[in-house]
Design a protein around this motif. Sequence first.
Motif, PDB file in Angstrom:
ATOM      1  N   VAL A 197       0.841  -1.196   0.000  1.00 31.25           N
ATOM      2  CA  VAL A 197       0.000   0.000   0.000  1.00 31.25           C
ATOM      3  C   VAL A 197       0.877   1.248   0.000  1.00 31.25           C
ATOM      4  CG1 VAL A 197      -1.867  -1.153   1.255  1.00 31.25           C
ATOM      5  CG2 VAL A 197      -0.082   0.057   2.529  1.00 31.25           C
ATOM      6  N   PRO A 198       0.316   2.399  -0.391  1.00 25.14           N
ATOM      7  CA  PRO A 198       1.051   3.651  -0.258  1.00 25.14           C
ATOM      8  C   PRO A 198       1.126   4.066   1.215  1.00 25.14           C
ATOM      9  CG  PRO A 198      -0.861   3.870  -1.725  1.00 25.14           C
ATOM     10  CD  PRO A 198      -1.010   2.590  -0.979  1.00 25.14           C
ATOM     11  N   GLY A 199       2.144   4.822   1.566  1.00 26.42           N
ATOM     12  CA  GLY A 199       2.194   5.456   2.870  1.00 26.42           C
ATOM     13  C   GLY A 199       2.738   4.587   3.986  1.00 26.42           C
ATOM     14  N   LEU A 200       2.493   5.043   5.213  1.00 22.88           N
ATOM     15  CA  LEU A 200       2.993   4.411   6.423  1.00 22.88           C
ATOM     16  C   LEU A 200       1.984   3.401   6.939  1.00 22.88           C
ATOM     17  CD1 LEU A 200       4.852   4.281   8.977  1.00 22.88           C
ATOM     18  CD2 LEU A 200       3.548   6.213   9.864  1.00 22.88           C
ATOM     19  N   VAL A 201       2.484   2.225   7.346  1.00 25.17           N
ATOM     20  CA  VAL A 201       1.637   1.169   7.893  1.00 25.17           C
ATOM     21  C   VAL A 201       1.978   0.998   9.369  1.00 25.17           C
ATOM     22  CG1 VAL A 201       0.926  -1.242   7.715  1.00 25.17           C
ATOM     23  CG2 VAL A 201       1.646  -0.004   5.658  1.00 25.17           C
ATOM     24  N   GLU A 202       0.987   1.189  10.232  1.00 24.18           N
ATOM     25  CA  GLU A 202       1.183   0.944  11.663  1.00 24.18           C
ATOM     26  C   GLU A 202       1.094  -0.553  11.932  1.00 24.18           C
ATOM     27  OE1 GLU A 202      -1.219   3.016  14.472  1.00 24.18           O
ATOM     28  OE2 GLU A 202      -1.070   4.929  13.406  1.00 24.18           O
ATOM     29  N   ARG A 203       2.071  -1.067  12.659  1.00 25.36           N
ATOM     30  CA  ARG A 203       2.024  -2.476  13.035  1.00 25.36           C
ATOM     31  C   ARG A 203       0.838  -2.740  13.949  1.00 25.36           C
ATOM     32  NH1 ARG A 203       6.551  -5.524  12.042  1.00 25.36           N
ATOM     33  NH2 ARG A 203       8.328  -4.394  11.197  1.00 25.36           N
ATOM     34  N   GLY A 204       0.289  -3.946  13.842  1.00 26.33           N
ATOM     35  CA  GLY A 204      -0.830  -4.302  14.698  1.00 26.33           C
ATOM     36  C   GLY A 204      -1.936  -4.959  13.906  1.00 26.33           C
ATOM     37  N   PRO A 205      -2.924  -5.525  14.581  1.00 23.42           N
ATOM     38  CA  PRO A 205      -3.973  -6.299  13.893  1.00 23.42           C
ATOM     39  C   PRO A 205      -4.843  -5.478  12.959  1.00 23.42           C
ATOM     40  CG  PRO A 205      -4.489  -6.009  16.223  1.00 23.42           C
ATOM     41  CD  PRO A 205      -3.077  -5.545  16.042  1.00 23.42           C
ATOM     42  N   ASP A 206      -4.903  -4.158  13.149  1.00 20.41           N
ATOM     43  CA  ASP A 206      -5.736  -3.342  12.261  1.00 20.41           C
ATOM     44  C   ASP A 206      -5.001  -2.854  11.031  1.00 20.41           C
ATOM     45  OD1 ASP A 206      -7.868  -3.649  13.940  1.00 20.41           O
ATOM     46  OD2 ASP A 206      -7.716  -1.667  14.866  1.00 20.41           O
ATOM     47  N   ALA A 207      -3.662  -2.936  11.020  1.00 27.50           N
ATOM     48  CA  ALA A 207      -2.851  -2.457   9.898  1.00 27.50           C
ATOM     49  C   ALA A 207      -3.315  -1.074   9.439  1.00 27.50           C
ATOM     50  CB  ALA A 207      -2.893  -3.442   8.730  1.00 27.50           C
ATOM     51  N   VAL A 208      -3.186  -0.097  10.313  1.00 28.24           N
ATOM     52  CA  VAL A 208      -3.683   1.256  10.042  1.00 28.24           C
ATOM     53  C   VAL A 208      -2.758   1.961   9.052  1.00 28.24           C
ATOM     54  CG1 VAL A 208      -4.234   3.498  11.062  1.00 28.24           C
ATOM     55  CG2 VAL A 208      -4.768   1.383  12.304  1.00 28.24           C
ATOM     56  N   ILE A 209      -3.364   2.555   8.005  1.00 26.14           N
ATOM     57  CA  ILE A 209      -2.614   3.184   6.921  1.00 26.14           C
ATOM     58  C   ILE A 209      -2.709   4.704   7.042  1.00 26.14           C
ATOM     59  CG2 ILE A 209      -2.240   3.269   4.426  1.00 26.14           C
ATOM     60  CD1 ILE A 209      -2.120   0.447   5.653  1.00 26.14           C
ATOM     61  N   HIS A 210      -1.553   5.370   6.936  1.00 26.40           N
ATOM     62  CA  HIS A 210      -1.490   6.824   6.852  1.00 26.40           C
ATOM     63  C   HIS A 210      -0.843   7.175   5.515  1.00 26.40           C
ATOM     64  CE1 HIS A 210      -2.490   7.187  11.150  1.00 26.40           C
ATOM     65  NE2 HIS A 210      -1.679   6.160  11.323  1.00 26.40           N
ATOM     66  N   ALA A 211      -1.640   7.634   4.577  1.00 27.95           N
ATOM     67  CA  ALA A 211      -1.145   7.947   3.236  1.00 27.95           C
ATOM     68  C   ALA A 211      -1.804   9.232   2.754  1.00 27.95           C
ATOM     69  CB  ALA A 211      -1.445   6.791   2.270  1.00 27.95           C
ATOM     70  N   PRO A 212      -1.306  10.394   3.205  1.00 24.90           N
ATOM     71  CA  PRO A 212      -1.946  11.665   2.852  1.00 24.90           C
ATOM     72  C   PRO A 212      -2.031  11.904   1.354  1.00 24.90           C
ATOM     73  CG  PRO A 212      -0.375  11.968   4.649  1.00 24.90           C
ATOM     74  CD  PRO A 212      -0.181  10.581   4.151  1.00 24.90           C
ATOM     75  N   THR A 213      -0.991  11.527   0.607  1.00 25.48           N
ATOM     76  CA  THR A 213      -1.030  11.763  -0.837  1.00 25.48           C
ATOM     77  C   THR A 213      -2.038  10.859  -1.533  1.00 25.48           C
ATOM     78  OG1 THR A 213       0.799  10.211  -1.228  1.00 25.48           O
ATOM     79  CG2 THR A 213       1.375  12.522  -0.870  1.00 25.48           C
ATOM     80  N   TYR A 214      -2.471   9.800  -0.859  1.00 26.12           N
ATOM     81  CA  TYR A 214      -3.472   8.884  -1.385  1.00 26.12           C
ATOM     82  C   TYR A 214      -4.876   9.265  -0.913  1.00 26.12           C
ATOM     83  CZ  TYR A 214      -4.795   4.214  -3.199  1.00 26.12           C
ATOM     84  OH  TYR A 214      -5.315   3.165  -3.922  1.00 26.12           O
ATOM     85  N   GLY A 215      -4.936  10.209   0.034  1.00 28.45           N
ATOM     86  CA  GLY A 215      -6.215  10.609   0.591  1.00 28.45           C
ATOM     87  C   GLY A 215      -6.655   9.789   1.781  1.00 28.45           C
ATOM     88  N   TRP A 216      -5.753   8.945   2.324  1.00 28.89           N
ATOM     89  CA  TRP A 216      -6.100   8.098   3.461  1.00 28.89           C
ATOM     90  C   TRP A 216      -5.378   8.595   4.713  1.00 28.89           C
ATOM     91  CZ3 TRP A 216      -6.004   2.192   1.987  1.00 28.89           C
ATOM     92  CH2 TRP A 216      -6.967   1.962   0.983  1.00 28.89           C
ATOM     93  N   GLN A 217      -6.101   8.684   5.805  1.00 28.49           N
ATOM     94  CA  GLN A 217      -5.497   9.034   7.084  1.00 28.49           C
ATOM     95  C   GLN A 217      -6.110   8.169   8.173  1.00 28.49           C
ATOM     96  OE1 GLN A 217      -2.903  11.176   7.454  1.00 28.49           O
ATOM     97  NE2 GLN A 217      -2.812  10.362   9.532  1.00 28.49           N
ATOM     98  N   GLY A 218      -5.317   7.305   8.758  1.00 24.33           N
ATOM     99  CA  GLY A 218      -5.808   6.426   9.814  1.00 24.33           C
ATOM    100  C   GLY A 218      -6.799   5.392   9.339  1.00 24.33           C
ATOM    101  N   VAL A 219      -6.605   4.835   8.157  1.00 29.12           N
ATOM    102  CA  VAL A 219      -7.516   3.815   7.620  1.00 29.12           C
ATOM    103  C   VAL A 219      -7.115   2.437   8.159  1.00 29.12           C
ATOM    104  CG1 VAL A 219      -8.274   2.618   5.534  1.00 29.12           C
ATOM    105  CG2 VAL A 219      -8.031   5.108   5.526  1.00 29.12           C
ATOM    106  N   PRO A 220      -7.969   1.769   8.941  1.00 27.17           N
ATOM    107  CA  PRO A 220      -7.648   0.440   9.487  1.00 27.17           C
ATOM    108  C   PRO A 220      -7.898  -0.651   8.444  1.00 27.17           C
ATOM    109  CG  PRO A 220      -9.798   1.115  10.272  1.00 27.17           C
ATOM    110  CD  PRO A 220      -9.276   2.259   9.426  1.00 27.17           C
ATOM    111  N   LEU A 221      -7.008  -0.749   7.495  1.00 29.73           N
ATOM    112  CA  LEU A 221      -7.243  -1.637   6.353  1.00 29.73           C
ATOM    113  C   LEU A 221      -7.410  -3.079   6.782  1.00 29.73           C
ATOM    114  CD1 LEU A 221      -7.432  -1.871   3.275  1.00 29.73           C
ATOM    115  CD2 LEU A 221      -4.952  -2.212   3.226  1.00 29.73           C
TER     116      LEU A 221
END
Length: 425
Positions: A153-177
Amino acid sequence: MAEARRRTVRDLRRGNREVLLRALYFGGPASRQELGTATGLSAATVSNVTGDLLADGVIVEAGQVGSDGGRPRVILRANAEHGYAIGVDVGETHVRVELFDLGMAEQAKVEYALRPARHDVELVVRHILAGIDLVMAEAGVSQERVLGVGIGVPGLVERGPDAVIHAPTYGWQGVPLGALLRGASVLPSSQGLLGAQTRSPRTGTELPLYVDNGAKTMGQAELWFGAGRGARHAIVALIGSGVGASIVTDGMTYRGANGSAGEWGHTPIAVGGRLCRCGARGCLEAYVGAEGLLERYREVSPSADPLAEEVAGLAALLADGSAAARELMADTVTCLGAGLGNLVNLFNPERIVLGGWAGLMMGRRHLEDIRAATARHALAQPYAQTAIELGQLGADAVALGAATLVIDAFLLDSAPRTTDAAVLS
């Protein structure tokens, strides 16, 4: 004390199993004697562990070879049909889902188009889930035989069961993919696409999920199977709509304190320069990423098609022989050389692999110019030790690399799995 000893013995056997399986996976078919020489394990250990792997169907016998005066030696190899891995590339303009066997041979593939200006969370999740079902059905592979799903995925991936994505250039902020792919019902209103409330599909997947930044998954694919193979210190640069990099030091991907290392596209090369999608000015991405580059092309050339999609637009720019187009590409190569020179000076890699669809398109025409521009912006001694090469895996590199996340976990623990696995990143 007895329990501690049992854990130690179990961990030792697990470690030996991993060592032998990796030797067969990356080194190719080998006899037990050759495996012992390659791994340093005793003949008894090799015999016991390979016996377990054969019984589990993880490896198979692949014929015999003669020996000097003794009995023929049995050749062993990894069993490509033991299981399957799914790799997903969540890109700027597509969601690509591919199914691979354990030998990383593609079995099925599907791609869904995305509009570059809008990356709706619900739509992306639906594409991933639909793609998983479709590639399994097309290849005739049941869910029980799939070891997991890797997702780049684009952006930063937070470790953990929710795999939260922070990708401002993609339009995603705190998305628990990860949670959404599991079937969680609603994103909180403070999360998701531009803060919008977004519903996920009613059902999700129970397959183990492994999520990482797309540049890092591409980097691992090139290290395992492509232009980075054999390198201990390497940079794999991804240039598509945006720009990123995977930094490999002593054979390991460098992630930094919270996993965001490699955001090379957002290193500034022009103080107060062009506005980048991240909100800063002068970022490398604004000059060499396809989106920024095509914006510049439209500004200087009346022949640039304002409605062309990115691949066609970049192809038109590269084919344009006008003075304005040539000057623009010369400036782009200079900017890219400055960015690569920074990587040479900071990380002293033995190899830089230029990949991503836009990177490959530019590299096929301008690789020697890119090398020369890098030399002008790097210290002479470390540059002399650095090879700059094109990626070898093409457009499928991110999805292939995402699938390697699954394979890597399997090689680490090839015992029978359960489906109750956490999302990894």
